[in-house]
Enzyme design. Structure first.
Site, PDB file in Angstrom:
ATOM      1  N   CYS A 172       0.837  -1.203   0.000  1.00  0.00           N
ATOM      2  CA  CYS A 172       0.000   0.000   0.000  1.00  0.00           C
ATOM      3  C   CYS A 172       0.870   1.250   0.000  1.00  0.00           C
ATOM      4  O   CYS A 172       1.398   1.645   1.042  1.00  0.00           O
ATOM      5  CB  CYS A 172      -0.940   0.009   1.208  1.00  0.00           C
ATOM      6  SG  CYS A 172      -2.032   1.446   1.276  1.00  0.00           S
ATOM      7  N   CYS A 174      -0.514   4.081   2.161  1.00  0.00           N
ATOM      8  CA  CYS A 174      -0.304   3.850   3.594  1.00  0.00           C
ATOM      9  C   CYS A 174       1.138   4.135   4.016  1.00  0.00           C
ATOM     10  O   CYS A 174       1.381   4.737   5.062  1.00  0.00           O
ATOM     11  CB  CYS A 174      -0.637   2.401   3.953  1.00  0.00           C
ATOM     12  SG  CYS A 174      -2.255   1.823   3.425  1.00  0.00           S
ATOM     13  N   ASP A 175       2.089   3.685   3.212  1.00  0.00           N
ATOM     14  CA  ASP A 175       3.480   3.632   3.670  1.00  0.00           C
ATOM     15  C   ASP A 175       4.462   4.490   2.881  1.00  0.00           C
ATOM     16  O   ASP A 175       5.635   4.588   3.240  1.00  0.00           O
ATOM     17  CB  ASP A 175       3.971   2.177   3.641  1.00  0.00           C
ATOM     18  CG  ASP A 175       3.154   1.286   4.554  1.00  0.00           C
ATOM     19  OD1 ASP A 175       2.709   1.774   5.612  1.00  0.00           O
ATOM     20  OD2 ASP A 175       2.938   0.101   4.212  1.00  0.00           O
TER      21      ASP A 175
END
Length: 312
Positions: A136, A139-140
């Protein structure tokens, strides 16, 4: 086979399932939750979560899910270990078999089984998952600001995540297995026009390098056999997700990829009293906060259904 009657059954225990449980328990619906194969969902393999509101310093993914669970239990959710192995949504009450050994009869069911990222299947990918390997970018990606990263994939999602990473990272290597991408033309053009994305065609990931964190990736040209090492600190896998919806598809409408369909603006499926929330029905956003929001919707929809049909 043991049989138990419940008012509301929640299948799955990620942000969507736990949020549904919190709302349902506070509404006095006495929800019973079965956690499934991966209690806590995909966040249990995420080290740091920095984009969920209310955690200004960020939080460890497993700890966040433990907080969700504690809150759900506080209001009286009956949380159990177990996997749904069979369902029958052909009539009321709905029937769900747990671990092939127990049948639950439920007036309403919330499906929150999530989706699983597709992985390459190499040892180093699993070993470094959460330590430089991610599925992701949204997300990261922030953790690799100003650094070089690699992403593997050739579809629209891979292109979208590559351009997202390009806004944060110094360099993005996009590893494509074939001689062309399968993404839509407009997405391909967007990637090709981004100056710090380098597309590497006809290549596969041979090994992700590093003992404790990602220190590079070795790729292999499928045509020439040539090996090349990319000096990167992050490795993103964007080859798709698989919704955990298999046992529901006989009854619940779904798209070609298996994502469950809901009536727009609601969590209601085509089956009265069966609701879906989180990544099992969301192939667009796939974020913890959107999953939690849809879990709230599912609980409210289930409550209204139960009241309207005078289930007690």
């Amino acid at each position: 086979m043991e049989i138990e009657k419940v008012k509301l059954l929640i299948i799955g225990s990620g942000p969507a399932g736990y949020t549904a449980a919190i709302y349902a328990a506070r509404a006095g619906l006495n929800p019973v939750m079965y956690q499934g194969l991966q209690p806590g969902g995909q966040l249990t393999i995420t080290n740091d979560v920095e984009n969920y509101p209310g955690y200004p310093q960020g939080i460890n993914g497993p700890q966040m899910m433990e907080d969700f669970r504690t809150q759900a239990e506080r209001f009286g959710t009956d949380i159990r270990y177990g996997i749904a192995t069979e369902v029958d949504f052909s009539g009321q009450p709905h029937k769900v078999v747990i671990d092939d050994s127990k049948t639950l009869l439920a007036d309403a069911v919330i499906l929150a089984t999530g989706a699983s990222a597709k992985w390459l299947g190499i040892e180093s990918e699993a070993r470094l998952n959460g330590s430089g390997v991610s599925a992701c970018a949204v997300c990261d990606g922030f953790f690799y600001r100003g650094q070089d990263v690699a992403i593997v994939g050739a579809g629209d999602t891979a292109c979208e995540e590559a351009t997202y990473l390009a806004n944060l990272c110094s360099k993005v290597y996009m590893i494509v297995r074939k001689s062309e991408m399968r993404a839509s033309l407009i997405m391909q053009q967007r990637v090709k026009k981004t100056h710090n994305i380098e597309i590497i065609y006809n290549s596969i990931t041979d090994e992700i390098l590093g003992e404790h964190t990602v220190e590079g990736v070795r790729i292999k040209n499928d045509v020439t056999g040539e090996l090349r090492v990319l000096d990167v600190k992050g490795f993103f896998v964007a080859i798709g997700h698989q919704p955990n919806s298999g046992i529901f598809q006989k009854f619940v409408n779904h798209d070609a990829n298996g994502y469950l369909k809901t009536i727009p603006g609601t969590s209601q499926t085509n089956i009265d009293g069966v609701f879906a929330c989180g990544d099992v029905q969301d192939y667009v956003y796939r974020q913890a906060v959107t999953a939690a929001g849809s879990g709230c919707m599912a609980a409210l929809d289930a409550e209204r259904y139960l009241v309207a049909n005078e289930f007690h």
